[in-house]
Structure formats: structure tokens, C-alpha cells
Write a protein that holds these residues in place. Sequence first.
Motif, PDB file in Angstrom:
ATOM      1  N   LYS A  44      25.932 -32.796  22.214  1.00 58.00           N
ATOM      2  CA  LYS A  44      26.852 -33.344  21.207  1.00 58.00           C
ATOM      3  C   LYS A  44      27.654 -32.254  20.488  1.00 58.00           C
ATOM      4  O   LYS A  44      28.652 -32.559  19.822  1.00 58.00           O
ATOM      5  CB  LYS A  44      26.082 -34.192  20.193  1.00 58.00           C
ATOM      6  N   TYR A  45      27.203 -31.003  20.613  1.00 61.01           N
ATOM      7  CA  TYR A  45      27.912 -29.889  19.976  1.00 61.01           C
ATOM      8  C   TYR A  45      28.894 -29.209  20.942  1.00 61.01           C
ATOM      9  O   TYR A  45      29.585 -28.266  20.550  1.00 61.01           O
ATOM     10  CB  TYR A  45      26.914 -28.842  19.475  1.00 61.01           C
ATOM     11  N   ILE A  46      28.947 -29.675  22.182  1.00 62.52           N
ATOM     12  CA  ILE A  46      29.740 -29.007  23.207  1.00 62.52           C
ATOM     13  C   ILE A  46      31.157 -29.569  23.233  1.00 62.52           C
ATOM     14  O   ILE A  46      31.365 -30.785  23.159  1.00 62.52           O
ATOM     15  CB  ILE A  46      29.085 -29.171  24.599  1.00 62.52           C
ATOM     16  N   THR A  47      32.129 -28.693  23.352  1.00 61.40           N
ATOM     17  CA  THR A  47      33.534 -29.095  23.423  1.00 61.40           C
ATOM     18  C   THR A  47      34.098 -28.749  24.798  1.00 61.40           C
ATOM     19  O   THR A  47      33.535 -27.935  25.539  1.00 61.40           O
ATOM     20  CB  THR A  47      34.365 -28.383  22.345  1.00 61.40           C
ATOM     21  N   GLY A  48      35.235 -29.364  25.115  1.00 61.14           N
ATOM     22  CA  GLY A  48      35.917 -29.056  26.371  1.00 61.14           C
ATOM     23  C   GLY A  48      35.524 -30.003  27.481  1.00 61.14           C
ATOM     24  O   GLY A  48      34.353 -30.335  27.633  1.00 61.14           O
ATOM     25  N   ALA A  49      36.515 -30.439  28.258  1.00 61.31           N
ATOM     26  CA  ALA A  49      36.255 -31.348  29.373  1.00 61.31           C
ATOM     27  C   ALA A  49      36.070 -30.571  30.670  1.00 61.31           C
ATOM     28  O   ALA A  49      35.077 -30.726  31.365  1.00 61.31           O
ATOM     29  CB  ALA A  49      37.413 -32.338  29.505  1.00 61.31           C
ATOM     30  N   THR A  50      37.037 -29.707  30.971  1.00 57.78           N
ATOM     31  CA  THR A  50      36.969 -28.922  32.214  1.00 57.78           C
ATOM     32  C   THR A  50      36.061 -27.718  32.036  1.00 57.78           C
ATOM     33  O   THR A  50      35.134 -27.502  32.815  1.00 57.78           O
ATOM     34  CB  THR A  50      38.366 -28.451  32.640  1.00 57.78           C
TER      35      THR A  50
END
Length: 391
Positions: free
Chosen positions: A112-118
Motif C-alpha cells: 500500500k506504500y508502493i507507487t508507480g505502475a511500470t
Amino acid sequence: MKTKTWKINKLEKICEILNNKRVPISQKDRISGIYPYYGASGIVDYIDKYIFDEELVLIGEDGAKWGAFENSAFIASGKYWVNNHAHILKPNNEILINKFLVYFLNYSNLEKYITGATVKKLNQQKLKQIEILLPPLKEQKRIVGILDESFANIDESIKILEQDLLNLDELMQSALQKTFNPLKDTTKENYQLPQDWEWKSLGEICEINPRNKVDDEINISFISMDKILDGYNNKFSYVIKKWKDVKKGFTHFKQGDIGLAKITPCFENKKSVIFNNLENGIGAGTTELHIIRVGNYIISKFLLWFFKTEKFIKNGILNMTGATGHKRVPKDFIKNLQIPLPPLQEQEKIASYLDELSLNIKDLKQNYQTQIKNLQELKKSLLDRAFKGRL
């Protein structure tokens, strides 16, 4: 253990973040040395200098995994360097033990703290917001002590089981070596054979890459490389096609033919099979196979086991041609390959013995792999108990 005295605090309140001290060094600029060079998931190199000389906690910023039980965080100690792919944490040891933080971060699902799709990333702003469970310091020490001892014992058991798995592979190769060189002659090529054995080139006794002549409308089995499994006892997933649709541009085979992967890394992984259960006894498939159709002097099972020997694989790799990464075993190598050939009745006995040994080894492997999986699950269970106050 009751958890009413346990607190929760955001990471930024209980850890100093030392990211401003980390320095990346490109591979071409690194000078080999004795000091660990850390990245997102651990040591990536050893270099001639260091930045840090204290025990700190590292957690991947990018290029890592952050799910529950993924070992996202780890301890770095002694003298070492850290690049810009790992966050550097210095816990306030008056309220938080380094190892407790590592155990808790690795137990937690941080997705839940992670950003970015690629390109996924745990950026510093999100890192600061991670909520950390804080039992009293004495309780942390007790939990860490239990987990350290338990994990050490579990890891040692896993290590022994993994070695047992390697020993089984060595046992199979030892059996193959004795099978095809029964007199244990150390001559490099065409070593001495028992009296009733003889050397034959594969081209003398087999058809190599034959072509089938079949009615266009007949249904046949089609197989792609991803379905070529190691061992003729496996069942394949064939696709049924009309012969007219596959007779050009594909490899041809019939019931009982051997398919031998010729491209790296499939060849190196001993991907060779005997085709069976074919629709109308006919098949076609990937051109990344050599097809060997045995004659009257050799049985398929005996030849297949020869293709599993380390000596054959090593010689095949040495004779590969083509560009790096896409090298292939040439047809001439297969055609000129010298095979130690016993009488047919003895070939049958040898193949049956190796079949039985292989099945026994497979059963043992499955047993060891199940034990390893259970031990890994035990580690997860211990972490779960620890952070729910039940350890």
C-alpha cells in the motif's frame, strides 16, 4: 502475550533516514575490494572503499519486493557502501531494536506504500508513513531472541534438505555415468566397452530430422516448445490440427520419436522427450527440436537416457553454433555422435533400471521439497505469532 502495552508509530518518528549519505557508483567506476556494495535486495558487489561503519537497516527503494514475507529489509553491518536503490534507516535504539524492525518490515505487506505502475518504488515520503509496531524494549529483545534461534535452526534444516536435493541429482548422474561407461575407462573418446558392446554413430542407426508424408486432412498432434517437458513419463498438452496446416515450417515426428531441444538454454536443461499419445501417431511442432527416429539397433528409452548425461550435454554445448544467447546444437553433431551400444535386451534392462531409479529419486525430491516448503511456512507462522503477541 497481551499486546495492550504495544504502541504503533510512524517510521519517521522512530528512525533517522540517512539517504543523503548514500552514493551510487557505476559498474565501470567500481574498483574491486573487500567492502560490500549494497543495493535494493542485498550485496551486489565488493569494492575498495566504504561509507558506513555501523549496523543499520536497509530496505529496497526500487527493484525490490515489498509483499508480506518478502524479505524487503535487511541488516548491514561492518564497513560497507550503499547505492541509491536502498533506503538507509538508523532506528532509535532506545525504543526500537534494529533486528526487530527488520523482522517486522519483512512480516508486513508494504504494497500500500508502493507507487508507480511500470516501475514500482517505495519513495522516501511513503517510507516515512509506514506504521511500526512497538512493544516495550524488553519484549522486543525476547521476540528477536526467539526468532533468531528458531530461524537459525530452520535455515540449517533447509540447507541440509537443499544439499540432499543436490545429492540426488549427483546420484542420478553417477548412475548414468556408470551405465554408459561400465568399465570406467578414462579414455576421453570412444572408451573401452564390454565385449558385446560397440560404438555406433547416431546417423548410422537413426533418422535425424525426418519428414512425414501424411494425408492433408488427417488430424495430428501439435506441440510448442513450452510444452516440451523433461522426461518421457510426463503427459503433454497437444493441440489437434490438420496436417495441411503444419506440414510446412515445422518439425515432424511420429509416435516413439525423440525430441531433443537444440537451443540454449533448453538444451542445457536436458529438455528431451519421447513423443507418445499422438493423434493418429503423427505430430509436428517447434523447429527448435532435433527429431531422432530410432532404427532396429537401439531403443528410444535407452537413447533418451544417454541424452540426459552430463558428458553429452557438455559436448553439445561445446559444439553449438550461432550468436551468443541463441546458440544451437547442429544436426551434424547429432548425426556424428558416437553412442556406446549394448545388445537390445541389455538396453531394455538398462532403461528399466534407470526408469525406476529416476522415479524413486523424483519421489524423494518431492518429499524434500515439501519439507522445505513446510519449514518456510513455519517461519511465516512464527512471524505471525510474534507480531500478534502469541509467541
